[in-house]
Design an enzyme around this catalytic site. Structure first.
Site, PDB file in Angstrom:
ATOM      1  N   SER A  39     -11.255  -0.578  -1.210  1.00 31.76           N
ATOM      2  CA  SER A  39      -9.917  -0.391  -0.708  1.00 31.76           C
ATOM      3  C   SER A  39     -10.152  -1.027   1.098  1.00 31.76           C
ATOM      4  O   SER A  39      -9.182  -1.366   1.700  1.00 31.76           O
ATOM      5  CB  SER A  39      -9.339   0.508  -0.522  1.00 31.76           C
ATOM      6  N   ASP A  42       0.934  -1.330   0.102  1.00 36.63           N
ATOM      7  CA  ASP A  42      -0.069   0.045  -0.062  1.00 36.63           C
ATOM      8  C   ASP A  42       0.886   1.191  -0.062  1.00 36.63           C
ATOM      9  O   ASP A  42       1.975   1.067  -0.505  1.00 36.63           O
ATOM     10  CB  ASP A  42      -0.854  -0.154   1.156  1.00 36.63           C
ATOM     11  N   HIS A  76      -3.644   6.065   3.405  1.00 39.88           N
ATOM     12  CA  HIS A  76      -4.609   4.891   2.895  1.00 39.88           C
ATOM     13  C   HIS A  76      -3.727   3.431   3.487  1.00 39.88           C
ATOM     14  O   HIS A  76      -4.532   2.739   4.047  1.00 39.88           O
ATOM     15  CB  HIS A  76      -4.330   4.933   1.369  1.00 39.88           C
TER      16      HIS A  76
END
Ligand SMILES: *[C@@H]1O[C@H](CO)[C@@H](O)[C@H](O)[C@H]1NC(C)=O
Ligand SMILES: *[C@@H]1O[C@H](CO)[C@@H](O)[C@H](O)[C@H]1NC(C)=O
Ligand SMILES: *[C@@H]1O[C@H](CO)[C@@H](O)[C@H](O)[C@H]1NC(C)=O
Ligand SMILES: *[C@@H]1O[C@H](CO)[C@@H](O)[C@H](O)[C@H]1NC(C)=O
Ligand SMILES: *[C@@H]1O[C@H](CO)[C@@H](O)[C@H](O)[C@H]1NC(C)=O
Ligand SMILES: *[C@@H]1O[C@H](CO)[C@@H](O)[C@H](O)[C@H]1NC(C)=O
Ligand SMILES: *[C@@H]1O[C@H](CO)[C@@H](O)[C@H](O)[C@H]1NC(C)=O
Ligand SMILES: *[C@@H]1O[C@H](CO)[C@@H](O)[C@H](O)[C@H]1NC(C)=O
Ligand SMILES: CC(=O)N[C@H]1CO[C@H](CO)[C@@H](O)[C@@H]1O
Length: 777
Positions: free
Chosen positions: A563, A150, A226
């Site tokens: 996600s 990520d 994220h």
């Protein structure tokens, strides 16, 4: 939600145009990054010294590079643990020369992949707290290592505390790479590994010198948020009283709170290089992770074949080594055939809304209240109202009212907008919510009421700017009120948690849908998990206007996207692995699929965001139910050989499959795509059932992992027009045995199109549900 797809399209058009205008001469001279994939590294995986491997690759490369271009003789990444290959800069002509080489399976341009949050710009500003929706029993997941590929990690988050966690498993071979603002002391017994890679391949000009020499520049530290969010969703330690400025308050914890985390930073906000993701997967395999979670994917518009897709390639070899790979299915829904990461060896996740929403009430001058959705830190109160105007009525001079009603840039008359709450509609989906909010803010509006049926269920974070989003029904009433009075007024209250929302789960509007575009013979997506308004660890952000007046940054954030759904499944898989350490990835996948729930908290079938019944092309087998998955009774085991048969039936040649598998596996003579439906997958998809009276028969084999002596009886749920006959109807086990059964699908006069149903084996204790999709042609 169509914006991301539009962006891809536009980007592609510009690229084409650019090549057309400038590329005619220079085209075959221009180099770009390519991935050169050479199949399994066989038994030799990782044992050759990296120097020897590099020399061999360089020799290969020098055989096709013109001798005057020797300075281009370098390699960006070498893949060596479970599979062979490298990435490098090539011209199109060189790439094609190289692809003709015997040892090489595929040579493809390094794709740019996207993070699967709903909108990167939404996501830029969003922050908050986390709360897992599942009551996990206390099992120690300390022996399970989850690799998160990520944007990196924020190690100071309390979610990554190693309080109470034992020594790092000795089999761990990973490292904690130091970099700017990141030292070895940032890793601990929870965050046991951190790696990063050069990012320049994405979006900027490639610097040969930097890439060639030693250490990459940067750090494993997350600058986006994220990766921190997904890692804590999968395996965050429990943090009491977490919230995003009071929203979503509760205990934040990951799906497997005692599992270890290894962070692989392969992405920046702009996206991720496919070559780098492949390198991160190779490293994760070599380091010894058990589960890999990837909330990233290619565009659904330009889907490449399985062996030209870095995630599919990496995941195949991870599976070969017993490592489970879980991926988000993408945010390009609700159009059909938008699901990505759809190879059968990938666990593909769709997203749903949960039973919590963030609501921001709109109070009109006539006293009516509409509960809109948003995350806002508005300081307006119910007692004071502001003038209310429809965007279309306050257009700038010589601007069509249709533009102003959509609040598109430059369309609002600042004089008429100042101090008012503006109502914007969304009949022009080219402009995102964030832009519309900015347009109103710049025109000095007091707030925005957005009317958008599709996105109303996906809370948008507007920071301190008063904002609320309503659907068409409430929107119509608000517009009617504006028409009904000379001086309409309104106010927008700050967001509050709305809990126990019914129905839930609901398939998220944006969640990508099946069937798979590459083949319809495997049912995709596989499963659904929460992906809307998810509270999890976040990097601290202090942007003006994004957090409440007078508050400091938050350690938690609220994000939406497949996600966010993906690491829920990764956490659940790690949880099951910690209880059943010997289970293979396909057993865990089967357990999660056959026990998934297909009904919502009102006891009705799961619906989509417009209240229609959701199909398995929206939800796969259903919403995960991790506790039930601990004890599934029977599992479908899908072996590496099954995946090799898949490659045969899909159409790859014997020699390719030899290289991919690293052994002498030979394809059956009668290979055809239809036979894929016959692979031992935990769901069934028949891509073609011909007219009246046609029959398709497939077989499945289940393995007993429940009570030693048990008898299972079958129950079929199917539409009347589709005959489904299972034989035998009873499976008897004594011990951990296997049993096979056949399923015949008869067309009893069904209309064209997909028909869905399920086959459930039950022994009175376990219910083993297998979803099917049959396309009548
Ligand atoms: C790369 O390094 C070489 C020699 O070290 C130098 O001549 C060249 O200018 C460098 N190129 C760039 C782009 O820095
Ligand atoms: C929880 O957090 C809130 C503010 O975020 C605080 O007012 C409250 O005292 C905290 N409760 C506990 C039990 O720590
Ligand atoms: C909200 O806060 C801003 C910034 O402090 C202030 O300018 C504005 O007057 C406040 N509005 C109300 C209604 O209190
Ligand atoms: C409001 O009035 C405009 C023009 O008078 C009309 O076009 C529109 O349909 C009305 N809207 C509602 C919701 O009544
Ligand atoms: C919801 O499902 C119905 C059918 O059940 C379908 O007609 C509709 O288009 C779907 N809507 C969305 C947003 O997926
Ligand atoms: C192919 O593999 C099988 C089992 O792995 C082995 O028995 C056989 O000798 C191999 N054949 C060749 C030609 O390598
Ligand atoms: C394909 O061929 C194999 C033998 O090569 C046979 O066992 C199998 O039944 C055949 N499958 C079909 C669907 O014809
Ligand atoms: C299972 O069945 C076998 C005979 O079929 C019997 O010998 C055995 O005791 C049974 N085991 C259990 C746990 O009931
Ligand atoms: C996050 C936030 O600002 N929440 C506020 C929402 O509004 C309620 C009452 O209107 C406040 O108590 C919350 O603090």
């Amino acid at each position: 939600m169509k914006n991301s797809r539009m962006d891809y399209l536009l980007q592609a058009l510009f690229t084409l145009l650019f090549c057309f205008l400038y590329g005619t001469n220079a085209d075959h001279q221009t180099t770009k990054s390519y991935v050169v994939y050479m199949g399994s590294s066989g038994n030799n995986g990782g044992h050759d010294t990296i120097g020897a491997v590099e020399t061999a690759h360089l020799e290969l490369l020098s055989s096709i590079l013109p001798s005057k271009d020797k300075e281009r003789l370098f390699i960006t990444h070498i893949y060596n643990h479970a599979f062979k290959g490298f990435s490098t800069m090539l011209t199109e002509k060189e790439a094609s020369l190289l692809s003709g080489h015997d040892e090489i399976i595929s040579v493809f341009p390094d794709p740019t992949l996207q993070l699967h949050t709903t909108r990167s710009w939404d996501f830029l500003k969003v922050e908050s707290g986390m709360g897992s929706n599942y009551p996990y029993p206390s099992v120690s997941g300390e022996d399970v290592i989850i690799g998160i590929i990520d944007t990196g990690i924020w190690p100071e988050s309390p979610s990554f505390s190693d309080y109470g966690i034992g020594e790092i498993p000795t089999r761990w071979k990973g490292i904690c790479m130091e970099g700017s603002d990141f030292t070895k002391s940032n890793c601990n017994r929870k965050l046991i590994g951190a790696r990063y890679y050069n990012m320049q391949a994405v979006g900027s000009k490639f610097d040969h010198n930097k890439t060639r020499k030693g250490k990459p520049s940067g750090s494993p530290r997350d600058a986006v948020g994220h990766g921190t969010h997904t890692a804590s969703t999968a395996a965050g330690a429990p943090v009491a009283n977490a919230s995003y400025f009071g929203l979503g308050q509760g205990t934040a914890r990951g799906g497997s709170p005692s599992s270890r985390i290894a962070a692989y930073k392969a992405c920046s906000l702009g996206g991720c290089s496919g070559a780098t993701i492949l390198k991160a997967m190779d490293d994760a395999i070599g380091d010894g992770v058990d589960v890999i979670s990837i909330s990233i994917g290619m565009s659904s518009i330009f889907q490449s074949d399985f062996l030209d897709d870095p995630i599919a390639i990496g995941a195949f070899h991870a599976n070969q080594k017993g490592i489970m790979v879980i991926c988000s299915g993408g945010n390009d829904g609700p159009d059909p055939s938008t699901v990505v990461n759809s190879a059968p060896w990938i666990f593909t996740v769709a997203a749903s809304n949960v039973d919590r929403d963030f609501q921001s009430s709109v109070v009109l001058g006539n006293g009516h209240i509409y509960k809109g959705s948003s995350i806002n830190f508005s300081n307006l109160t119910a007692s004071k109202k502001y003038p209310l105007a429809y965007g279309g009525d306050i257009a700038a001079p010589s601007t069509p009212s249709s533009e102003a009603s959509n609040c598109i840039p430059g369309s609002l008359d600042t004089e008429k907008t100042t101090g008012k709450i503006v109502v914007c509609v969304d009949t022009n989906p080219m402009v995102s919510r964030r832009i519309k909010k900015l347009v109103a803010e710049v025109a000095k509006a007091k707030g925005v009421i957005m009317i958008n049926e599709d996105e109303k269920g996906i809370p948008f974070d507007s920071g301190v700017f008063p904002f609320s989003e309503v659907g068409n029904v409430d929107g119509y009433q608000i517009l009617k009120y504006i028409n009904s009075t000379k001086n309409p007024t309104a106010t927008i209250l700050p967001s509050v948690d709305a809990e126990k929302i019914r129905p839930a789960p609901v398939v998220a509007y944006f969640s990508s849908r099946g069937p798979g575009e590459l083949t319809e013979t495997i049912l995709k997506p596989d499963i659904t998990a929460p992906g809307v308004g998810i509270v999890a660890a976040m990097i601290p952000k202090v942007e003006l206007g994004s957090i409440p007046y007078g508050k400091k940054s938050s350690k938690f954030g609220i994000l939406s996207g497949t996600s966010m759904a993906c690491p829920h499944v990764a956490g659940a898989a790690a949880f099951i692995k910690s209880v059943h350490p010997s289970w293979s990835p396909s057993m865990i996948k089967s357990a999660l699929m056959t026990t998934a729930t297909t009904s919502n908290n009102m006891g009705k079938p799961i619906t989509n965001s417009s209240d229609g019944f959701a199909s398995p092309h929206d939800t796969g087998a259903g919403e995960i139910s991790p506790l039930r998955a601990l004890n599934p009774g029977l599992v479908y085991e899908t072996r590496t050989t099954d995946y090799l048969y898949f490659l045969c039936y899909y159409g790859y040649k014997d020699n390719v499959i030899h290289s991919v598998s690293g052994n002498n596996f030979t394809c059956p003579k009668n290979s055809s795509e239809d036979l894929i439906s016959d692979l031992n997958y935990p769901s069934i998809s028949i891509s073609k059932l011909e007219g009246f009276h046609s029959v398709r028969t497939i077989t499945r084999t289940v393995t007993n992992v429940g009570s030693r002596n048990s008898t299972y009886i079958v129950n079929v749920d199917s539409p009347i027009s589709l005959g489904v006959i299972v034989s035998p109807k009873r499976l008897m086990f004594s011990g951990p045995a296997r049993a096979s059964f056949r399923v015949s699908f008869y067309n009893k006069g069904a209309t064209k199109g997909y028909k869905f149903g399920s086959i459930t084996w039950s022994d009175g204790i376990h219910s083993v549900r297998t979803t099917f999709a049959v396309n009548v042609v």
